[in-house]
Motif scaffolding. Structure first.
Motif, PDB file in Angstrom:
ATOM      1  N   LYS A  19       0.846  -1.210   0.000  1.00  0.00           N
ATOM      2  CA  LYS A  19       0.000   0.000   0.000  1.00  0.00           C
ATOM      3  C   LYS A  19       0.878   1.256   0.000  1.00  0.00           C
ATOM      4  N   GLN A  23       1.219   4.375  -2.829  1.00  0.00           N
ATOM      5  CA  GLN A  23       1.170   5.816  -2.544  1.00  0.00           C
ATOM      6  C   GLN A  23       2.403   6.540  -3.095  1.00  0.00           C
ATOM      7  N   THR A 189       3.651  10.372   2.807  1.00  0.00           N
ATOM      8  CA  THR A 189       2.395   9.869   2.238  1.00  0.00           C
ATOM      9  C   THR A 189       2.360   8.329   2.243  1.00  0.00           C
ATOM     10  N   SER A 237      -5.009  13.063  -0.081  1.00  0.00           N
ATOM     11  CA  SER A 237      -4.183  12.476  -1.134  1.00  0.00           C
ATOM     12  C   SER A 237      -4.946  11.406  -1.914  1.00  0.00           C
ATOM     13  N   GLU A 238      -6.226  11.224  -1.622  1.00  0.00           N
ATOM     14  CA  GLU A 238      -7.011  10.232  -2.375  1.00  0.00           C
ATOM     15  C   GLU A 238      -7.756  10.907  -3.520  1.00  0.00           C
ATOM     16  N   LYS A 382      -0.194  14.558  -6.047  1.00  0.00           N
ATOM     17  CA  LYS A 382       0.321  13.240  -6.444  1.00  0.00           C
ATOM     18  C   LYS A 382       0.630  13.123  -7.920  1.00  0.00           C
TER      19      LYS A 382
END
Ligand code: G6P
Length: 583
Positions: A19, A23, A189, A237-238, A382
């Motif tokens: 995960k 990121q 992050t 950050s999503e 991002k």
């Protein structure tokens, strides 16, 4: 460039590292790999391609509570599974992931007892640690680090102990502190969903995580560190309902310009004084941040009648003759980790230059190496293609120019008007209009963009957007330069984007548009009002001297839609990485 994450704790280490790498993928996405420590020893799993859609069940590694992972942007050696990280020592007692470059790796390789299997500079680190294990793992890691030249950072695990060791020599590594669990990553992050408590590893320091993290300086002396709370929300950050991070971050500008406006007024005035009194101020940035610097040169000139030098990070060393302890440097960087800017800061520091930076990543190297800083407050960005950080940086520099002019309140209210005008502008109809234009440009291979004044560097920035997101060859020019060469490129149908505002450059820019039009060029005008010279018009709100901040936004949207229409992943353009931590 290259993303690293390591985990030690009670949970499924592979899941957490997977995960975390997902990121970090914006730092490099040509290959990836994970290494684990289990009862049976060390094991690695590597693949070429992006890690984006990989599931835990795709990773054929035994369960573990200690793992390290890496997502790669190739420097030494092609994109192959063998060259992907982690790298192992020949007897498989050491596994290493690395970010940066070992400049003397060829020389070090001459002294290896076993030849390397990969073409990478990284593998040498695993060999050297393995060869130096007589006095234990931590000692071997420290001794190895001493031999490496160049800027990098690495994380290693070993077969015999449950320790993770990491050394920072120029490339960022941050330690995350959870409940009986620890992380090491290139960027917060990677572990933000698990903890917001961090400890910073400084240059030439090593951290060894066993029962807890222990930090050491280059001589092996233990150093004490503070735990710092990071106030970033993982949620920001999503990408939510958006198809890509790029469009999500473009739309975030409904809020981020306002957030950028939120600066400490006393600090703005203090820094304005520094600019007034400095014997030369240098704005320094790379890529898009470099274009922000160039645009802001115009802000300072037109708003404050003050000359400021905008210099590209990699060129700054050529200006060292002008630096004194009365010089001021304002580095601008989203990541705060761009090597060329950090190098420029090092040069400036040696001359006693004061450094006040514009950062977006709290705790970044740039923030910590500066005398003072402004946080542009854009939140996590991002997509490789920078958007909301750009307008946030422009906003803060716009405010600073007004502070130098003694018109801070005026600047602030203009910027707030701009922020609400952008919120209105970013509606679904506007997006659809830009998508239609993208349809028009979809099959074109070349696009020319022109502007005068602050719209000239915005034209350069618009060209970067189109090129990196959609691979369309785009080039920006100062409107007046068109007739000195680029006009030769105009054929019937050549698309020329013209950025124009209601300012002293308007008339001359429209003349340039007409020169193109009379040679068959198709003019796309980006302006508050339509004009007969335009074949197509992209309306932007009239925000006076803050115009560059809004003008770039439809160009970001155009780049996004062009990428999607051309079947390109707008979040991961080929060959690029968001954080460029090599020279
Ligand atoms: C890379 C990115 C660009 C960015 C530049 C500078 O080239 O792809 O989007 O503008 O680095 O990055 P920084 O983090 O210093 O703003």
């Amino acid at each position: 460039m290259c993303g690293i994450i390591a985990y030690k704790g009670p949970k499924d280490a592979i899941e957490i590292v997977l995960k975390g790498l997902q990121q970090l993928e914006y730092r490099g996405y040509d290959s990836w790999g994970i290494g684990v420590k289990t009862q049976a020893g060390l094991d690695v799993f590597k693949k070429t391609g992006q890690i984006g859609k990989v599931n835990r069940s795709d990773i054929h590694l035994p369960e573990s509570t200690i793992a390290i992972g890496h997502t790669r942007w190739a420097t030494h050696g092609g994109v192959t599974e063998t060259n992907a990280h982690p790298h192992q020592s020949p007897n498989k007692d050491i596994v290493v992931v690395h970010n940066g470059i070992v400049e003397n790796f060829e020389e070090l390789a001459l002294h290896l007892s076993t030849p390397r299997v990969s073409e990478t500079d990284t593998e040498i680190i695993a060999h050297l640690i393995s060869q130096n294990m007589q006095q234990g793992f931590a000692h071997a890691v420290r001794e190895t680090a001493k031999k490496l030249q160049g800027k990098s950072g690495f994380v290693a695990i070993n077969k015999d102990t449950d320790e993770i060791a990491a050394v920072r020599s120029g490339s960022p590594l941050i330690v995350g502190i959870g409940e009986n669990e620890y992380f090491i990553a290139s960027d917060v992050t990677a572990f933000l969903q698990h903890t917001k408590k961090v400890m910073y590893l400084d240059n030439n320091e090593m951290v060894v995580i066993n029962d807890a993290p222990h930090f050491y300086d280059a001589d092996g002396k233990e150093v004490q560190k503070r735990i710092v709370d990071i106030d970033w929300e993982a949620g920001t950050s999503e990408k939510g309902d958006h198809a890509h991070y790029l469009i999500k971050e473009i739309m975030d500008q409904k809020h981020t310009i306002m957030a950028a406006t939120n600066q400490d007024e006393e600090k703005l005035k203090r820094v304005a004084d520094e600019i007034r009194n400095a014997y030369g101020t240098f704005l320094v940035g790379c890529g898009t941040a470099g274009k922000v610097c160039q645009t802001s040169e115009y802000f300072f000139s037109s708003i404050a009648h003050k000359h400021i030098n905008a210099v590209v990070g990699s060129e700054f060393s050529n200006y060292h003759h002008y630096l004194t302890d009365k010089t001021l440097m304002i580095p601008v960087s989203q990541s705060g980790e761009t090597m060329d800017v950090l190098d420029a800061m090092e040069i400036a520091k040696k001359k006693g230059v004061k450094i006040i930076s514009l950062i977006n990543v709290v705790g970044s190297t740039m923030m910590r190496e500066s005398d003072d800083y402004f946080n542009v407050n854009a939140g996590v960005e991002k997509a490789v293609v920078s958007t909301k950080a750009t307008t946030a940086q422009l906003s803060v520099l716009y405010l600073l120019a007004h502070a130098v002019a003694g018109t801070l309140q005026e600047g602030k209210s203009q910027l707030m008007n701009t922020a609400s005008a952008v919120t209105d502008m970013l509606n679904p109809r506007y997006d659809a209009r830009i998508r239609d234009l993208a349809q028009l440009l979809k099959g074109r291979e070349d696009v020319i963009i022109i502007g005068r004044g602050a719209n000239y560097p915005i034209a350069l920035e618009a060209a970067i957007k189109l090129m990196e997101a959609s691979y369309v060859h785009a080039q920006g020019f100062a409107g007046g330069e068109l007739k000195h060469g680029p006009i030769a490129l105009i054929e019937p149908g050549t698309p020329v984007i013209v950025l124009v505002n209601n300012d002293e450059n308007k008339e001359a820019t429209i003349s340039n548009a007409k020169e193109v039009q009379s040679r068959g060029g198709v003019i796309i005008g980006v302006a508050p009002e339509n004009n007969p010279a335009f074949s197509h018009w992209i309306k932007v709100p009239d925000v006076g001297d803050a115009a560059p901040i809004v003008n770039i936004i439809p160009m970001q949207m155009l780049a996004y839609h062009l990428a999607v229409l051309r079947g390109i992943d707008p979040d991961k353009p080929r060959n690029l990485a968001k954080s460029v931590t090599v020279k």
